[in-house]
Design a protein around this motif. Sequence first.
Motif, PDB file in Angstrom:
ATOM      1  N   UNK A  29       0.829  -1.210   0.000  1.00 19.81           N
ATOM      2  CA  UNK A  29       0.000   0.000   0.000  1.00 19.81           C
ATOM      3  C   UNK A  29       0.862   1.258   0.000  1.00 19.81           C
ATOM      4  N   UNK A  30       1.887   1.263   0.832  1.00 19.49           N
ATOM      5  CA  UNK A  30       2.753   2.436   0.943  1.00 19.49           C
ATOM      6  C   UNK A  30       3.591   2.649  -0.318  1.00 19.49           C
ATOM      7  N   UNK A  31       4.045   1.573  -0.920  1.00 20.56           N
ATOM      8  CA  UNK A  31       4.834   1.693  -2.150  1.00 20.56           C
ATOM      9  C   UNK A  31       3.980   2.218  -3.293  1.00 20.56           C
ATOM     10  N   UNK A  32       2.769   1.684  -3.444  1.00 19.82           N
ATOM     11  CA  UNK A  32       1.857   2.200  -4.466  1.00 19.82           C
ATOM     12  C   UNK A  32       1.565   3.686  -4.216  1.00 19.82           C
ATOM     13  N   UNK A  33       1.338   4.024  -2.958  1.00 18.48           N
ATOM     14  CA  UNK A  33       1.060   5.404  -2.575  1.00 18.48           C
ATOM     15  C   UNK A  33       2.186   6.342  -3.002  1.00 18.48           C
ATOM     16  N   UNK A  34       3.427   5.901  -2.810  1.00 17.03           N
ATOM     17  CA  UNK A  34       4.568   6.751  -3.144  1.00 17.03           C
ATOM     18  C   UNK A  34       4.802   6.843  -4.654  1.00 17.03           C
ATOM     19  N   UNK A  35       4.373   5.837  -5.383  1.00 16.41           N
ATOM     20  CA  UNK A  35       4.423   5.920  -6.850  1.00 16.41           C
ATOM     21  C   UNK A  35       3.419   6.952  -7.341  1.00 16.41           C
ATOM     22  N   UNK A  36       2.202   6.889  -6.825  1.00 19.99           N
ATOM     23  CA  UNK A  36       1.133   7.789  -7.256  1.00 19.99           C
ATOM     24  C   UNK A  36       1.431   9.235  -6.865  1.00 19.99           C
ATOM     25  N   UNK A  37       1.995   9.430  -5.670  1.00 24.73           N
ATOM     26  CA  UNK A  37       2.194  10.782  -5.145  1.00 24.73           C
ATOM     27  C   UNK A  37       3.623  11.300  -5.331  1.00 24.73           C
ATOM     28  N   UNK A  38       4.377  10.706  -6.227  1.00 23.69           N
ATOM     29  CA  UNK A  38       5.795  11.055  -6.366  1.00 23.69           C
ATOM     30  C   UNK A  38       6.010  12.542  -6.637  1.00 23.69           C
ATOM     31  N   UNK A  39       5.168  13.139  -7.478  1.00 25.09           N
ATOM     32  CA  UNK A  39       5.331  14.553  -7.812  1.00 25.09           C
ATOM     33  C   UNK A  39       4.924  15.456  -6.656  1.00 25.09           C
ATOM     34  N   UNK A  40       3.893  15.044  -5.920  1.00 24.06           N
ATOM     35  CA  UNK A  40       3.459  15.821  -4.762  1.00 24.06           C
ATOM     36  C   UNK A  40       4.455  15.692  -3.620  1.00 24.06           C
ATOM     37  N   UNK A  41       5.058  14.508  -3.475  1.00 20.54           N
ATOM     38  CA  UNK A  41       6.047  14.299  -2.420  1.00 20.54           C
ATOM     39  C   UNK A  41       7.252  15.219  -2.573  1.00 20.54           C
ATOM     40  N   UNK A  75      12.601  13.621   0.401  1.00 17.03           N
ATOM     41  CA  UNK A  75      13.788  12.758   0.391  1.00 17.03           C
ATOM     42  C   UNK A  75      13.450  11.267   0.351  1.00 17.03           C
ATOM     43  N   UNK A  76      12.182  10.947   0.127  1.00 12.24           N
ATOM     44  CA  UNK A  76      11.802   9.546  -0.056  1.00 12.24           C
ATOM     45  C   UNK A  76      12.476   8.996  -1.313  1.00 12.24           C
ATOM     46  N   UNK A  77      12.608   7.684  -1.423  1.00 13.29           N
ATOM     47  CA  UNK A  77      13.361   7.085  -2.546  1.00 13.29           C
ATOM     48  C   UNK A  77      12.922   7.526  -3.935  1.00 13.29           C
ATOM     49  N   UNK A  78      11.611   7.569  -4.195  1.00 15.65           N
ATOM     50  CA  UNK A  78      11.138   7.898  -5.550  1.00 15.65           C
ATOM     51  C   UNK A  78      11.266   9.386  -5.874  1.00 15.65           C
ATOM     52  N   UNK A  79      10.719  10.303  -5.059  1.00 13.25           N
ATOM     53  CA  UNK A  79      10.850  11.723  -5.412  1.00 13.25           C
ATOM     54  C   UNK A  79      12.290  12.228  -5.417  1.00 13.25           C
ATOM     55  N   UNK A  80      13.153  11.608  -4.613  1.00 10.08           N
ATOM     56  CA  UNK A  80      14.558  12.036  -4.579  1.00 10.08           C
ATOM     57  C   UNK A  80      15.361  11.484  -5.757  1.00 10.08           C
ATOM     58  N   UNK A  81      14.787  10.488  -6.460  1.00 10.86           N
ATOM     59  CA  UNK A  81      15.465   9.912  -7.616  1.00 10.86           C
ATOM     60  C   UNK A  81      16.358   8.732  -7.302  1.00 10.86           C
ATOM     61  N   UNK A  82      16.398   8.325  -6.026  1.00 10.80           N
ATOM     62  CA  UNK A  82      17.231   7.172  -5.661  1.00 10.80           C
ATOM     63  C   UNK A  82      16.624   5.854  -6.149  1.00 10.80           C
ATOM     64  N   UNK A  83      15.314   5.854  -6.342  1.00  9.15           N
ATOM     65  CA  UNK A  83      14.618   4.655  -6.808  1.00  9.15           C
ATOM     66  C   UNK A  83      13.712   5.045  -7.968  1.00  9.15           C
ATOM     67  N   UNK A  84      13.733   4.265  -9.027  1.00  8.23           N
ATOM     68  CA  UNK A  84      12.882   4.571 -10.184  1.00  8.23           C
ATOM     69  C   UNK A  84      11.432   4.224  -9.888  1.00  8.23           C
ATOM     70  N   UNK A  85      10.545   4.842 -10.631  1.00  5.56           N
ATOM     71  CA  UNK A  85       9.114   4.559 -10.491  1.00  5.56           C
ATOM     72  C   UNK A  85       8.840   3.088 -10.797  1.00  5.56           C
ATOM     73  N   UNK A  86       9.496   2.553 -11.823  1.00  3.31           N
ATOM     74  CA  UNK A  86       9.291   1.156 -12.214  1.00  3.31           C
ATOM     75  C   UNK A  86       9.711   0.203 -11.099  1.00  3.31           C
ATOM     76  N   UNK A  87      10.826   0.515 -10.448  1.00  2.74           N
ATOM     77  CA  UNK A  87      11.289  -0.336  -9.338  1.00  2.74           C
ATOM     78  C   UNK A  87      10.299  -0.303  -8.187  1.00  2.74           C
ATOM     79  N   UNK A  88       9.834   0.897  -7.833  1.00  7.17           N
ATOM     80  CA  UNK A  88       8.872   1.032  -6.742  1.00  7.17           C
ATOM     81  C   UNK A  88       7.563   0.313  -7.083  1.00  7.17           C
ATOM     82  N   UNK A  89       7.131   0.430  -8.337  1.00  8.84           N
ATOM     83  CA  UNK A  89       5.896  -0.237  -8.763  1.00  8.84           C
ATOM     84  C   UNK A  89       6.065  -1.754  -8.717  1.00  8.84           C
ATOM     85  N   UNK A  90       7.238  -2.235  -9.109  1.00  7.45           N
ATOM     86  CA  UNK A  90       7.510  -3.674  -9.062  1.00  7.45           C
ATOM     87  C   UNK A  90       7.474  -4.182  -7.626  1.00  7.45           C
ATOM     88  N   UNK A  91       8.102  -3.428  -6.716  1.00  9.65           N
ATOM     89  CA  UNK A  91       8.083  -3.810  -5.299  1.00  9.65           C
ATOM     90  C   UNK A  91       6.647  -3.872  -4.789  1.00  9.65           C
TER      91      UNK A  91
END
Length: 300
Positions: free
Chosen positions: A63-75, A83-99
Amino acid sequence: MSVTPINTAKISVIQDFKEITKMRLALSVVFSSIAGYLLGVDTISWSTLLLLAVGGYFMVGASNAFNQVIEKDLDKLMDRTKNRPVPSGRMSVNTAFLIATLFTIAGISVLYSINPKTAMFGAISIFIYVSLYTPLKTKTPLSVFVGAIPGAIPFMLGWVAATNEFGIEPGTLFMIQFFWQFPHFWAIGWFLYEDYEKGGFFMLPTGKRDKGTAVQVIVYTVWTIVTSLIPVFGVTGKLYLTPVSGVAIFFLGLILLRFAIRLYKIRDAKTAKQLMLMSVLYITLLQIIYVADKFIRVWI
């Protein structure tokens, strides 16, 4: 001993995993599920308890990973999330979605191995959190009401895992944690108001840090206390709480209510944060008291 680049990378991956799954939140959910299981079970199955913990973590992590994919631009707009993994660029959207996808499949599968009802409620929780609560956060304060539904499932999920039944007992556990979510999340919405405003999130019932919101915090705190005491009266089937434990829950509730009233009087971020911390202590101690009450009665 020097830290090698490989060790640094491992630490970074572990930290990103903790953040993408919101480990502290996930562990608190697992705690609630275990408490519900212990309340419902006659004989503890440690293998089932382990499956519930693992499946519950997967469920919340998804749930939290999906949430961070959807809200990446707002985050990216908010200090607490930029500074979360997706908005900071440390983790790609595809990786987060796969997780998130793998965790969903794994979580539902693990919970299904306990019983189908547990898996069903786990799946409902993920669906509501991701598909309804997350998009509604930028649309209406009613998102908190919607989000309180998956947030209240873990406590009752444990009972369903223990009994393979849904009735008044898990329904009562659900209602306790459901009403508790309102003072808890409105307190968070209050002291993080400016940050939420940057992301365009509507978390407070009136949309403002005013008396109207503070009054609703008090009202839902009272409802939390009332629902927490219902099992004392012997009307919730096998879920029962002795009067002694009921008194303990009542006084714990009065302390929570005192913090809610202080928010009404003072209406500042510091008081709201104190209420949030007290709400966490309340639900944690409540679950401990409920479980301890049951096993003390069994042993006596």
